[in-house]
Design a protein around this motif. Structure first.
Motif: not given
Ligand SMILES: [Zn+2]
Ligand SMILES: [Zn+2]
Length: 230
Positions: A123-125, A178-180, A203-205, A207-209
């Protein structure tokens, strides 16, 4: 008034009132996060209507984790020092951050590797392009999982209260950054000898891609060690 006495007074409000207080506190933190989102990237801070249930459940789970943590402190299972010593504050802050980052890296890594639990994390992804709300789009089991890691971390060592408070501010700040979408870190950050060990928005962006990379949160070295750094 001494913080220790204030915490004792807070407990005298009773459990139901405490739950309301912690609910308001956690709600205020979400509002603060969204305000930061609006300030940094107004156009990207769009409310994800379909995720309302996850936002509400994360709020409720965080409230419960705060309540349990507070009660564990009142019952003396969590012991804190209130010493105003810079060395103690800095040392404990580094220790908490390192322990939490490692535990969260392992938890996050296995969440992706184990199919049955990935069902919870997916769901987060769904947020491939993230905004500040993505931080709160989590399944309750995942939120409790992170909450348990946090309670475990503050149960095993007697930390300085001020380190715990600063860590909580840093943790929220990093969750937001991390989520901006907009990376506020300067270009040299990822290559400079000193700063390249600290993660960035990108870095966290990433991870989302690309879900096979960047499982860490505050630091990049776990991913570098386990060859999952991008
Ligand atoms: Zn993930
Ligand atoms: Zn994320």
């Amino acid at each position: 008034m001494e913080i220790k006495i204030l915490l004792g007074k807070l407990n005298s409000f009773g459990d139901i009132n405490l739950l309301w207080i912690f609910l308001l506190e956690n709600f205020a933190l979400i509002i603060l996060s969204v305000l930061i989102g609006f300030i940094v990237e107004y156009k990207n801070t769009i409310y994800p209507k379909n995720d309302t249930k996850w936002l509400v459940s994360t709020l409720l789970c965080n409230t419960l984790v705060t309540f349990v943590g507070f009660k564990l402190y009142i019952l003396n299972f969590i012991q804190l020092s209130f010493e105003k010593s810079l060395t103690s504050i800095v040392f404990d802050l580094i220790l908490i951050t390192l322990i939490m980052d490692f535990l969260m890296f392992v938890f996050h890594f296995y969440i992706h590797k184990m199919k049955w639990i990935y069902e919870i994390h997916k769901h987060h992804h769904y947020h491939i392009k993230t905004n500040v709300y993505s931080l709160y789009v989590l399944h309750p089991i995942e939120t409790f999982g992170f909450g348990m890691l946090w309670l475990f971390t503050i149960l095993i060592v007697n930390y300085n209260f001020y380190s715990v408070a600063i860590y909580l501010v840093l943790n929220l700040t990093y969750g937001i950054l991390g989520h901006l979408e907009k990376d506020i870190f300067p270009k040299f950050w990822s290559t400079n000898t000193l700063t390249k060990w600290i993660s960035t928005t990108k870095f966290h962006n990433n991870h989302h891609t690309n879900e096979t990379k960047n499982f860490g949160f505050y630091f990049t070295f776990w991913d570098k060690i386990f060859k999952t750094y991008e």
